[in-house]
Scaffold this motif. Structure first.
Motif, PDB file in Angstrom:
ATOM      1  N   UNK A 121      17.407 -15.405  47.070  1.00 41.51           N
ATOM      2  CA  UNK A 121      17.815 -16.390  48.081  1.00 41.51           C
ATOM      3  C   UNK A 121      17.415 -17.806  47.691  1.00 41.51           C
ATOM      4  N   UNK A 122      16.673 -17.960  46.585  1.00 35.11           N
ATOM      5  CA  UNK A 122      16.326 -19.296  46.065  1.00 35.11           C
ATOM      6  C   UNK A 122      16.705 -19.356  44.587  1.00 35.11           C
ATOM      7  N   UNK A 167      16.645 -21.104  35.806  1.00 36.44           N
ATOM      8  CA  UNK A 167      17.573 -21.951  36.558  1.00 36.44           C
ATOM      9  C   UNK A 167      18.808 -21.209  37.038  1.00 36.44           C
ATOM     10  N   UNK A 168      18.652 -19.903  37.313  1.00 39.11           N
ATOM     11  CA  UNK A 168      19.752 -19.134  37.892  1.00 39.11           C
ATOM     12  C   UNK A 168      19.997 -19.636  39.312  1.00 39.11           C
ATOM     13  N   UNK A 169      21.250 -19.855  39.693  1.00 40.80           N
ATOM     14  CA  UNK A 169      21.525 -20.367  41.043  1.00 40.80           C
ATOM     15  C   UNK A 169      21.250 -19.315  42.124  1.00 40.80           C
ATOM     16  N   UNK A 170      21.262 -19.758  43.351  1.00 39.49           N
ATOM     17  CA  UNK A 170      21.022 -18.885  44.501  1.00 39.49           C
ATOM     18  C   UNK A 170      22.034 -17.738  44.499  1.00 39.49           C
ATOM     19  N   UNK A 171      21.537 -16.516  44.688  1.00 39.07           N
ATOM     20  CA  UNK A 171      22.400 -15.351  44.765  1.00 39.07           C
ATOM     21  C   UNK A 171      22.730 -14.707  43.429  1.00 39.07           C
ATOM     22  N   UNK A 172      22.455 -15.355  42.332  1.00 39.46           N
ATOM     23  CA  UNK A 172      22.752 -14.816  41.006  1.00 39.46           C
ATOM     24  C   UNK A 172      21.495 -14.205  40.389  1.00 39.46           C
ATOM     25  N   UNK A 173      21.630 -13.179  39.557  1.00 36.73           N
ATOM     26  CA  UNK A 173      20.454 -12.589  38.919  1.00 36.73           C
ATOM     27  C   UNK A 173      19.867 -13.518  37.856  1.00 36.73           C
ATOM     28  N   UNK A 174      18.602 -13.315  37.573  1.00 38.42           N
ATOM     29  CA  UNK A 174      17.945 -14.080  36.506  1.00 38.42           C
ATOM     30  C   UNK A 174      18.520 -13.663  35.155  1.00 38.42           C
ATOM     31  N   UNK A 175      18.438 -14.569  34.199  1.00 44.32           N
ATOM     32  CA  UNK A 175      18.977 -14.311  32.869  1.00 44.32           C
ATOM     33  C   UNK A 175      17.936 -14.619  31.810  1.00 44.32           C
ATOM     34  N   UNK A 176      18.143 -14.051  30.632  1.00 44.24           N
ATOM     35  CA  UNK A 176      17.332 -14.431  29.482  1.00 44.24           C
ATOM     36  C   UNK A 176      17.846 -15.776  28.995  1.00 44.24           C
TER      37      UNK A 176
END
Length: 103
Positions: A28-29, A35-44
């Motif tokens: 939700x943050x 710097x993954x946007x809200x709602x998106x999963x984290x990335x490498x």
């Protein structure tokens, strides 16, 4: 080569249930690490591959924004502290409080 016959469409209510239960509430943050946007999963950051769980910094930032810390008695949005020295990470009890609030 033959094309695969498409299956039946998934009902919107079922799709919403699957997506909401699978996502961690820290989504939700925005992630302060990748710097993954809200709602998106984290990335490498090197390959852009999606991670199954959020980065620890994202979880800490979410807990800080969501819950009151029972350990040091700070309001949501304020960082935790030990004897007036700010902590880099939030207290474990604040994580538990944020999980209970989200559930």
């Amino acid at each position: 080569m033959t094309a695969r016959k498409p299956g039946a469409p998934m009902p919107a209510q079922l799709r919403a249930l699957i997506h909401s239960s699978a996502a961690h509430p820290a989504r939700s943050i925005a992630c302060p690490h990748c710097h993954a946007p809200v709602g998106r999963p984290c990335t490498l950051r090197t390959t852009g591959q999606y991670l199954p769980a959020p980065h620890p910094r994202r979880i800490n930032a979410w807990a800080q924004q969501t819950a009151v810390c029972p350990e040091c008695q700070v309001a949501p949005g304020s960082p935790c502290h030990d004897e007036r020295r700010p902590r880099r990470l939030v207290h474990d009890r604040r994580h538990q409080e944020a999980e209970e609030t989200a559930a």
